[in-house]
Design an enzyme around this catalytic site. Structure first.
Site, PDB file in Angstrom:
ATOM      1  N   HIS A  26       0.942  -1.310   0.091  1.00 26.25           N
ATOM      2  CA  HIS A  26       0.033   0.094   0.044  1.00 26.25           C
ATOM      3  C   HIS A  26       0.695   1.219  -0.129  1.00 26.25           C
ATOM      4  CE1 HIS A  26      -3.033   2.990   1.233  1.00 26.25           C
ATOM      5  NE2 HIS A  26      -4.023   2.137   0.696  1.00 26.25           N
ATOM      6  N   GLU A  46      -7.814  -5.419  -0.171  1.00 21.59           N
ATOM      7  CA  GLU A  46      -8.385  -6.058  -1.309  1.00 21.59           C
ATOM      8  C   GLU A  46      -8.562  -7.565  -1.020  1.00 21.59           C
ATOM      9  OE1 GLU A  46      -9.862  -4.386  -3.048  1.00 21.59           O
ATOM     10  OE2 GLU A  46      -8.809  -2.818  -4.300  1.00 21.59           O
TER      11      GLU A  46
HETATM   12  C1  COA Z   1      -0.660  -0.609  -4.090  1.00 20.82           C
HETATM   13  C2  COA Z   1       0.732  -0.518  -4.403  1.00 20.82           C
HETATM   14  C3  COA Z   1       0.153   0.046  -6.182  1.00 20.82           C
HETATM   15  C4  COA Z   1       1.323   0.382  -4.000  1.00 20.82           C
HETATM   16  O1  COA Z   1       2.439   1.019  -4.863  1.00 20.82           O
HETATM   17  P1  COA Z   1       3.377   2.117  -4.545  1.00 20.82           P
HETATM   18  O2  COA Z   1       3.356   2.830  -3.329  1.00 20.82           O
HETATM   19  O3  COA Z   1       3.374   2.794  -5.935  1.00 20.82           O
HETATM   20  O4  COA Z   1       4.849   1.157  -4.538  1.00 20.82           O
HETATM   21  P2  COA Z   1       5.942   0.921  -5.544  1.00 20.82           P
HETATM   22  O5  COA Z   1       5.039   0.524  -6.738  1.00 20.82           O
HETATM   23  O6  COA Z   1       6.679   2.286  -5.228  1.00 20.82           O
HETATM   24  O7  COA Z   1       6.573  -0.423  -4.735  1.00 20.82           O
HETATM   25  C5  COA Z   1       7.871  -0.398  -3.929  1.00 20.82           C
HETATM   26  C6  COA Z   1       8.373  -1.654  -4.357  1.00 20.82           C
HETATM   27  O8  COA Z   1       7.573  -2.747  -3.695  1.00 20.82           O
HETATM   28  C7  COA Z   1       7.250  -3.818  -4.799  1.00 20.82           C
HETATM   29  N1  COA Z   1       6.004  -4.311  -4.426  1.00 20.82           N
HETATM   30  C8  COA Z   1       4.820  -3.193  -3.926  1.00 20.82           C
HETATM   31  N2  COA Z   1       3.839  -3.865  -3.887  1.00 20.82           N
HETATM   32  C9  COA Z   1       4.181  -5.230  -4.215  1.00 20.82           C
HETATM   33  C10 COA Z   1       3.291  -6.327  -4.437  1.00 20.82           C
HETATM   34  N3  COA Z   1       1.963  -6.525  -4.116  1.00 20.82           N
HETATM   35  N4  COA Z   1       4.131  -7.615  -4.694  1.00 20.82           N
HETATM   36  C11 COA Z   1       5.095  -7.480  -5.060  1.00 20.82           C
HETATM   37  N5  COA Z   1       6.019  -6.656  -4.953  1.00 20.82           N
HETATM   38  C12 COA Z   1       5.561  -5.505  -4.540  1.00 20.82           C
HETATM   39  C13 COA Z   1       7.270  -2.948  -6.127  1.00 20.82           C
HETATM   40  O9  COA Z   1       7.559  -3.944  -7.130  1.00 20.82           O
HETATM   41  C14 COA Z   1       8.508  -1.941  -5.936  1.00 20.82           C
HETATM   42  O10 COA Z   1       9.681  -2.813  -5.936  1.00 20.82           O
HETATM   43  P3  COA Z   1      10.860  -1.848  -6.840  1.00 20.82           P
HETATM   44  O11 COA Z   1      11.067  -0.781  -5.982  1.00 20.82           O
HETATM   45  O12 COA Z   1      12.057  -3.007  -6.807  1.00 20.82           O
HETATM   46  O13 COA Z   1      10.241  -1.457  -8.189  1.00 20.82           O
HETATM   47  C15 COA Z   1       1.417  -1.735  -4.845  1.00 20.82           C
HETATM   48  O14 COA Z   1       1.889  -2.173  -3.473  1.00 20.82           O
HETATM   49  C16 COA Z   1       0.891  -2.938  -5.560  1.00 20.82           C
HETATM   50  O15 COA Z   1       0.849  -3.046  -6.824  1.00 20.82           O
HETATM   51  N6  COA Z   1       0.083  -3.879  -4.984  1.00 20.82           N
HETATM   52  C17 COA Z   1      -0.614  -4.761  -5.642  1.00 20.82           C
HETATM   53  C18 COA Z   1      -1.841  -4.405  -6.239  1.00 20.82           C
HETATM   54  C19 COA Z   1      -2.943  -4.205  -4.983  1.00 20.82           C
HETATM   55  O16 COA Z   1      -3.304  -5.022  -4.170  1.00 20.82           O
HETATM   56  N7  COA Z   1      -3.571  -2.988  -5.395  1.00 20.82           N
HETATM   57  C20 COA Z   1      -4.801  -2.719  -4.083  1.00 20.82           C
HETATM   58  C21 COA Z   1      -4.404  -1.386  -3.440  1.00 20.82           C
HETATM   59  S1  COA Z   1      -5.454  -1.048  -2.044  1.00 20.82           S
END
Ligand code: COA
Length: 357
Positions: free
Chosen positions: A246, A299
């Site tokens: 998140h 989720e």
């Molecule tokens: C929710 C979400 C978009 C937040 O993303 P964010 O704050 O932009 O975090 P980032 O994209 O900067 O992620 C940071 C790192 O953790 C990793 N990471 C984050 N969530 C991850 C997940 N669910 N599974 C695997 N790796 C994950 C990313 O790949 C990233 O790695 P990197 O730095 O090597 O590229 C992200 O955690 C995600 O995609 N989760 C899965 C989708 C989901 O459950 N969405 C519902 C949200 S309520």
């Protein structure tokens, strides 16, 4: 510049407080745990709208007005439904909501909130070859959605579980869809245009599109002994695990906890497997990204709850909208009452800028 607007405060709001480090969510002064336990959807709506929409001053009249608004939305179904034939439910909903004119009479926020479940139930029946079912006067919003979809009044336990879900997701700070709603509202484009923009943002897998894939993941894993290997394979392939991570919460998402409690009270054969997959995923994520706290998000248990309530997985994201439209409309009202045009800037990194003539 802040990539992804990380840490940028772009609005003041009275609607909800999200404390990512403490793992707390407070809806207008009421902790989400308490809100989910003590309020129906109508109560959450009254809480969020208070001071912005006169109907919210009296919860009982708001409940009645919302019932009447569902009937009004239902009257629009024959005009709006045919064009949505064959579309996935989330896209059908987008199209039908876009058919509401910004010139509609009466309370537009109320019609927007009422229209989401009415349109969605009709869309789901249409694809099953069934005629739409009218709202039932006197039923609560959550129960009426299930009744309009199934054609029969739901068991109280299921309606109550859905109600708890709708309250839990009713608002959540300046998330992507709420921000989209506020950007559009800030141009004074109107309530329905703002809601359509919000729904478009919600649809993406990084926001509201994750719960369907959570069930796909559980199906693909199948049994607890396969969890660790399957998860490692996904992470090694560079894919994300849906239902984890998140932007704001660096500890466990408090909504996941609330929904887990509700799911345990329902009959869901997947809950044991889900808990084992959750434990395996958290262990794998901690190894995979030691520097970043990746915890269970809302989720993960949304998927299990909506599945136990009897909804198909491609309705999960649009059902999220049934709850979140409370927050969207509240933020639109707040933006219109207190906000300025939202217009950030970009940093130019294109071809060199020619000297001025
Ligand atoms: C929710 C979400 C978009 C937040 O993303 P964010 O704050 O932009 O975090 P980032 O994209 O900067 O992620 C940071 C790192 O953790 C990793 N990471 C984050 N969530 C991850 C997940 N669910 N599974 C695997 N790796 C994950 C990313 O790949 C990233 O790695 P990197 O730095 O090597 O590229 C992200 O955690 C995600 O995609 N989760 C899965 C989708 C989901 O459950 N969405 C519902 C949200 S309520």
């Amino acid at each position: 510049m802040s990539s992804g607007l990380d840490g940028v405060v772009a609005a003041e709001t009275v609607m909800s407080h999200v404390d990512g480090q403490a793992g707390r969510l407070v809806l207008r002064g009421l902790p989400v745990e308490l809100a989910a336990e003590s309020l129906e959807f109508e109560g959450a709506l009254a809480l969020l709208w208070r001071g912005f929409e006169p109907l919210a001053d009296d919860a009982a009249s708001l409940r009645q007005a919302l019932g009447q608004a569902r009937a009004r939305a239902f009257a629009l179904v024959p005009k709006l439904l045919p064009a949505a034939a064959g579309l996935p439910p989330i896209e059908g909903l987008r199209l039908m909501l876009a058919g509401l004119g910004d010139g509609e009479e009466g309370s537009q926020p109320l019609l927007a909130v009422a229209a989401v479940p009415v349109f969605l139930a009709a869309l789901d029946r249409q694809r099953r070859g069934l005629a739409p079912v009218a709202p039932t006067p006197g039923l609560g919003h959550a129960a009426d959605f299930l009744a309009m979809r199934a054609g029969e009044v739901p068991e109280p336990l299921r309606a109550k579980a859905l109600d708890a879900y709708l309250v839990t997701v009713s608002d959540h700070g300046l998330n992507a869809s709420t921000f989209a709603a506020r950007v559009v509202a800030s141009t004074r484009a109107g309530v329905f245009s703002s809601i359509v923009a919000a729904l478009c943002a919600l649809k993406g897998p990084l926001h509201g599109g994750a719960p369907g894939p959570v069930l796909d993941m559980l199906d693909a894993i199948g049994s607890a002994d396969r969890a660790a290997a399957w998860i490692d394979g996904e992470l090694a392939a560079g894919r994300r695990l849906m239902g984890f991570g998140h932007r704001i919460y660096t500890v466990r998402d408090p909504r996941a906890e609330v929904l887990k409690g509700v799911v345990r009270g329902l009959d869901n054969g997947r809950i044991r497997l889900a808990e084992q997959v959750e434990a395996a995923a958290l262990a794998a994520l901690a190894r995979h990204k030691p520097g970043r706290k990746l915890e269970t998000n809302v989720e993960f248990y949304t998927a299990l709850l909506l599945d136990a309530v009897g909804l198909p997985r491609d309705l999960f994201t649009p059902v999220f909208a049934v709850g979140r439209v409370a927050g969207w409309t509240a933020h639109v009202l707040e933006q219109e009452a207190t906000g300025r045009l939202l217009r950030p800037q970009s940093r130019y990194v294109g071809p060199p800028v020619p000297d001025a003539a």
